[in-house]
Design a protein around this motif. Sequence first.
Motif, PDB file in Angstrom:
ATOM      1  N   ASN A   1       0.900  -1.203  -0.074  1.00 16.83           N
ATOM      2  CA  ASN A   1      -0.068  -0.062  -0.031  1.00 16.83           C
ATOM      3  C   ASN A   1       0.898   1.358   0.046  1.00 16.83           C
ATOM      4  OD1 ASN A   1      -2.425   1.369   0.479  1.00 16.83           O
ATOM      5  ND2 ASN A   1      -1.789   1.825   2.511  1.00 16.83           N
ATOM      6  N   ARG A   2       1.993   1.383   0.786  1.00 14.96           N
ATOM      7  CA  ARG A   2       3.025   2.159   0.832  1.00 14.96           C
ATOM      8  C   ARG A   2       3.458   2.582  -0.506  1.00 14.96           C
ATOM      9  NH1 ARG A   2       6.500   0.075   5.096  1.00 14.96           N
ATOM     10  NH2 ARG A   2       4.581   0.161   6.455  1.00 14.96           N
ATOM     11  N   LYS A   3       3.648   1.750  -1.518  1.00 14.91           N
ATOM     12  CA  LYS A   3       4.375   2.040  -2.793  1.00 14.91           C
ATOM     13  C   LYS A   3       3.302   2.065  -3.830  1.00 14.91           C
ATOM     14  CE  LYS A   3       8.724   1.215  -1.539  1.00 14.91           C
ATOM     15  NZ  LYS A   3       9.758   2.303  -1.972  1.00 14.91           N
ATOM     16  N   THR A   4       1.825   1.973  -3.550  1.00 17.82           N
ATOM     17  CA  THR A   4       1.047   2.103  -4.711  1.00 17.82           C
ATOM     18  C   THR A   4      -0.199   2.956  -4.320  1.00 17.82           C
ATOM     19  OG1 THR A   4      -0.321   0.182  -3.519  1.00 17.82           O
ATOM     20  CG2 THR A   4       1.264  -0.510  -5.352  1.00 17.82           C
ATOM     21  N   PHE A   5      -1.110   2.755  -3.409  1.00 20.47           N
ATOM     22  CA  PHE A   5      -2.341   3.839  -3.146  1.00 20.47           C
ATOM     23  C   PHE A   5      -1.626   4.904  -2.641  1.00 20.47           C
ATOM     24  CE2 PHE A   5      -4.588  -0.357  -3.964  1.00 20.47           C
ATOM     25  CZ  PHE A   5      -5.223   0.276  -5.003  1.00 20.47           C
ATOM     26  N   ASN A   6      -0.650   4.662  -1.337  1.00 18.31           N
ATOM     27  CA  ASN A   6      -0.256   5.885  -0.602  1.00 18.31           C
ATOM     28  C   ASN A   6       0.818   6.840  -1.691  1.00 18.31           C
ATOM     29  OD1 ASN A   6      -1.629   5.966   1.445  1.00 18.31           O
ATOM     30  ND2 ASN A   6      -0.241   4.801   2.611  1.00 18.31           N
ATOM     31  N   CYS A   7       1.012   6.433  -2.788  1.00 15.02           N
ATOM     32  CA  CYS A   7       2.100   7.249  -3.707  1.00 15.02           C
ATOM     33  C   CYS A   7       1.124   7.853  -4.874  1.00 15.02           C
ATOM     34  CB  CYS A   7       3.195   6.318  -4.337  1.00 15.02           C
ATOM     35  SG  CYS A   7       4.045   6.055  -2.997  1.00 15.02           S
ATOM     36  N   ILE A   8      -0.161   7.793  -4.739  1.00 16.62           N
ATOM     37  CA  ILE A   8      -0.811   8.637  -5.833  1.00 16.62           C
ATOM     38  C   ILE A   8      -1.580   9.860  -5.228  1.00 16.62           C
ATOM     39  CG2 ILE A   8      -1.279   6.643  -7.357  1.00 16.62           C
ATOM     40  CD1 ILE A   8      -4.259   6.545  -6.208  1.00 16.62           C
ATOM     41  N   THR A   9      -1.958  10.704  -6.025  1.00 25.02           N
ATOM     42  CA  THR A   9      -2.551  11.999  -5.623  1.00 25.02           C
ATOM     43  C   THR A   9      -3.170  12.602  -6.809  1.00 25.02           C
ATOM     44  OG1 THR A   9      -2.377  14.076  -4.335  1.00 25.02           O
ATOM     45  CG2 THR A   9      -0.498  13.661  -5.609  1.00 25.02           C
ATOM     46  N   VAL A  10      -4.500  13.023  -6.421  1.00 24.44           N
ATOM     47  CA  VAL A  10      -5.037  13.899  -7.408  1.00 24.44           C
ATOM     48  C   VAL A  10      -5.061  15.263  -6.967  1.00 24.44           C
ATOM     49  CG1 VAL A  10      -7.276  14.565  -8.729  1.00 24.44           C
ATOM     50  CG2 VAL A  10      -6.630  11.973  -8.442  1.00 24.44           C
ATOM     51  N   ASP A  11      -5.505  15.591  -6.089  1.00 23.79           N
ATOM     52  CA  ASP A  11      -5.615  16.948  -5.513  1.00 23.79           C
ATOM     53  C   ASP A  11      -5.101  17.114  -3.999  1.00 23.79           C
ATOM     54  OD1 ASP A  11      -7.402  16.008  -4.241  1.00 23.79           O
ATOM     55  OD2 ASP A  11      -9.071  17.134  -5.279  1.00 23.79           O
ATOM     56  N   SER A  12      -4.313  16.358  -3.466  1.00 27.93           N
ATOM     57  CA  SER A  12      -3.768  16.289  -2.252  1.00 27.93           C
ATOM     58  C   SER A  12      -4.901  16.078  -0.936  1.00 27.93           C
ATOM     59  CB  SER A  12      -3.067  17.469  -2.092  1.00 27.93           C
ATOM     60  OG  SER A  12      -3.811  18.698  -1.485  1.00 27.93           O
ATOM     61  N   ASP A  13      -6.120  16.149  -1.633  1.00 30.07           N
ATOM     62  CA  ASP A  13      -7.288  16.057  -0.577  1.00 30.07           C
ATOM     63  C   ASP A  13      -7.301  14.662  -0.235  1.00 30.07           C
ATOM     64  OD1 ASP A  13      -7.673  18.633   0.286  1.00 30.07           O
ATOM     65  OD2 ASP A  13      -8.990  18.845  -1.308  1.00 30.07           O
ATOM     66  N   THR A  14      -7.858  14.196   1.073  1.00 29.36           N
ATOM     67  CA  THR A  14      -7.943  12.937   1.737  1.00 29.36           C
ATOM     68  C   THR A  14      -9.340  12.554   1.872  1.00 29.36           C
ATOM     69  OG1 THR A  14      -5.779  12.973   2.563  1.00 29.36           O
ATOM     70  CG2 THR A  14      -7.147  11.179   3.330  1.00 29.36           C
ATOM     71  N   SER A  15     -10.049  11.489   1.601  1.00 29.48           N
ATOM     72  CA  SER A  15     -11.332  11.161   1.887  1.00 29.48           C
ATOM     73  C   SER A  15     -11.415  10.628   3.342  1.00 29.48           C
ATOM     74  CB  SER A  15     -11.822  10.069   0.985  1.00 29.48           C
ATOM     75  OG  SER A  15     -13.020   9.527   1.796  1.00 29.48           O
ATOM     76  N   THR A  16     -12.551  10.777   3.939  1.00 34.49           N
ATOM     77  CA  THR A  16     -12.923  10.208   5.336  1.00 34.49           C
ATOM     78  C   THR A  16     -13.203   8.798   5.387  1.00 34.49           C
ATOM     79  OG1 THR A  16     -15.202  10.851   5.107  1.00 34.49           O
ATOM     80  CG2 THR A  16     -13.769  12.423   6.189  1.00 34.49           C
ATOM     81  N   SER A  17     -13.344   8.195   4.036  1.00 41.28           N
ATOM     82  CA  SER A  17     -13.716   6.789   3.958  1.00 41.28           C
ATOM     83  C   SER A  17     -12.778   6.019   3.297  1.00 41.28           C
ATOM     84  CB  SER A  17     -15.082   7.056   3.082  1.00 41.28           C
ATOM     85  OG  SER A  17     -16.025   7.766   3.751  1.00 41.28           O
ATOM     86  N   ASP A  18     -11.756   6.272   2.878  1.00 40.33           N
ATOM     87  CA  ASP A  18     -10.636   5.249   2.049  1.00 40.33           C
ATOM     88  C   ASP A  18     -10.529   3.972   2.676  1.00 40.33           C
ATOM     89  OD1 ASP A  18     -10.458   7.325   0.195  1.00 40.33           O
ATOM     90  OD2 ASP A  18      -8.518   7.838   0.954  1.00 40.33           O
ATOM     91  N   THR A  19     -10.915   3.057   1.982  1.00 43.51           N
ATOM     92  CA  THR A  19     -10.799   1.572   2.128  1.00 43.51           C
ATOM     93  C   THR A  19     -10.370   0.630   1.313  1.00 43.51           C
ATOM     94  OG1 THR A  19     -12.650   1.944   3.772  1.00 43.51           O
ATOM     95  CG2 THR A  19     -12.157  -0.421   3.350  1.00 43.51           C
ATOM     96  N   LEU A  20      -9.306  -0.194   1.672  1.00 40.10           N
ATOM     97  CA  LEU A  20      -8.577  -1.359   0.943  1.00 40.10           C
ATOM     98  C   LEU A  20      -8.797  -2.557   1.604  1.00 40.10           C
ATOM     99  CD1 LEU A  20      -6.762  -2.655  -1.182  1.00 40.10           C
ATOM    100  CD2 LEU A  20      -5.047  -1.587   0.140  1.00 40.10           C
TER     101      LEU A  20
END
Lengths: 409, 409
Positions: free
Chosen positions: A223-242
Amino acid sequence: MGATPPLSPLAPSDFPDLPVIEGVSFATAEAGVRYTGRPDVMLAKLVSATTIAGAFTRSATRSAAVLDCQEKIGQNSDAGAAILVNSGNANAFTGRNGTDAVKALTEATAKTLNIPEDRVFTSSTGVIGEALPHQRITDKLAELSKALAPGDISAAARAIMTTDTFPKGSSTTVTIDGQQVRIAGIAKGSGMIAPDMATMLVYIFTDAAVDQPVLQSMVTALNRKTFNCITVDSDTSTSDTLLVAATGASGIRITESSVGFMEGLRQVMLDLAHQVVRDGEGATKFVEIAVTGAASDAEARIHGMAIANSPLVKTAIAGEDANWGRIVMAIGKSGARADRDQLSIRFGDILVANEGWVNPDYSEDEAAAYMKNQELEIHVDLGLGGGTAVVWTCDLTHGYIDINADYRS
Amino acid sequence: MGATPPLSPLAPSDFPDLPVIEGVSFATAEAGVRYTGRPDVMLAKLVSATTIAGAFTRSATRSAAVLDCQEKIGQNSDAGAAILVNSGNANAFTGRNGTDAVKALTEATAKTLNIPEDRVFTSSTGVIGEALPHQRITDKLAELSKALAPGDISAAARAIMTTDTFPKGSSTTVTIDGQQVRIAGIAKGSGMIAPDMATMLVYIFTDAAVDQPVLQSMVTALNRKTFNCITVDSDTSTSDTLLVAATGASGIRITESSVGFMEGLRQVMLDLAHQVVRDGEGATKFVEIAVTGAASDAEARIHGMAIANSPLVKTAIAGEDANWGRIVMAIGKSGARADRDQLSIRFGDILVANEGWVNPDYSEDEAAAYMKNQELEIHVDLGLGGGTAVVWTCDLTHGYIDINADYRS
């Protein structure tokens, strides 16, 4: 909700053919949580002894469903399990009511499928601040339970979409000691049309048999090298779940040293992460930012994310402007170590700046031609140490403003 | 450089009348560093024993001029001093050449004005990565020296502009024991039209007599609550510079306990900081974000800046959308402590959300009407402790994209 934005120009040509993963079955239903005339609930039922690992938003204001999943993850159980997801309402920032809604959903699902309540994981995505009409979902559980079928993962990918412009799926097959294990996943996430949140939801299934702690440590690391290395607009959801579920149905046991399995899982996670970037609101360019020579890997990632999140860098990319000065600026402000006179910057193969100054052979015309590509690579070398990172982002365009500055009415 | 953007709708109606500050004289010249047909250099000469304090960008890639100023600041000297500023070329990311250019400018200025070289402070703002043609500036030093006059501060404010849509000035008079001291300042900063940097330059002058360490500690403290609490797009220049010079010409001595003087200086700094936000690229709304109830002042500022820098919050404001969900999101991602169920949010006097859920009396129509104002106040209470902060920002509009995604040619 406003008009649906057009299909992202960065979308893959087709939804992939995903293999059936033995041990998991899917169903979708039209519960009318908010949307009408489309499936808005998906149920995945997992055979007994399935292990489940996860990763979640670190938001301090995370939703009740995320808190519930975090509490349940990490256990080992011989019982069956389920994942229930609705779109249209995020059940976020709904106070005590939100916790009650999660309880109602997990209780009813457990009862319907005859599994323990602590083996039911839920996610909700859509508008926030409005009470989730959970009975509309529980009313559909009998229908969902009857409809469960192993092959319906692509319908599930569609049921969880909110403002996504395309459904997201990915799979791979890994051969281990001559035997095959399959990994298939779906995701949603793009950004938000008011009042949706940019929730990213990812569900990955494999027929490998993996002990929960092993699966969790793989998921955390990847996760550290995949989903945590993408950004669209720096904003973070309150619900992100993998969530990653290993049914064990193939009978093939994976251990910590199963490099092939981990690589397969990495590919699926990275592909889904890239698809989320490709569906970034208003995106017209897919950008890979590779940082090398940083003081540490962590500092390389800080620099990479500072570049990827800089509005000035992102607008320059939208304008097809090889504006390396803005990259220098982003590196300078990131907070991680940098030495102005050691920096070098490449756009693709073009050496733009070297040791703190523009490359004497640099051709602005050549760089401008490169910037017209839809897929771009920016490479920054700090010249300080061995730290590296790669992050992915998209450009910042009028499309983003159109989508996000829309009136809510 | 592209077309000059139109005057910001948030601009003050007029440039203020600034008082003459005894002990400082100004001159401007057309050196043709990059622009033609307009003054692009300003020189301020300060009488002997003037004390100078400063604050600078913390960028790791800061320019040679900033490094030179930082080295010189903090000394006490009975000699005269000077500030030399050019627009059109930032002399940033120019390698060893940049350091040589600063040396050439300070040496020549020292010689012309017959002051020590370590009492000459320079700033450069404009394009980056191009060698500064410093001889064009030094060629004008004799002319500048002859033209020095006490009243020319407003011409100086214009000479340092790059992509600013209006010149920025502010002043106040403070009465101390029945005697008056004057404070007057100018600033530039707005954002960047490719390839300019969003450099913020601020020069403030007073005829008070203040020991350098006292002045420095005031400037450091006030900077934290003024210039460090504004943001246009989260990006940071490599050249940001604030210099405050106290000539002592009034004969009135200021000590650490001179609350009135400090308040006057605060007003001038805050007014100039607000003017920079009002000239933010594409800005149509001026937004004050007040955070209370945080675990500490530092955490309140982190929350405030997370809200102020969120593209989703800023586009919602541009769209006149009372989207409190995005504020919850920004608080959640900030990294500072928050409890979802303790949060309350107000837009102006309208209580939008309380204790983690929407206020039952909340009227979306009322909030939508409020959002049409050009000046907005957002108030967030964390309900955790006594930490407070106020930050200022503007909205994110198509104008920002127009300006920053422009081709460089």
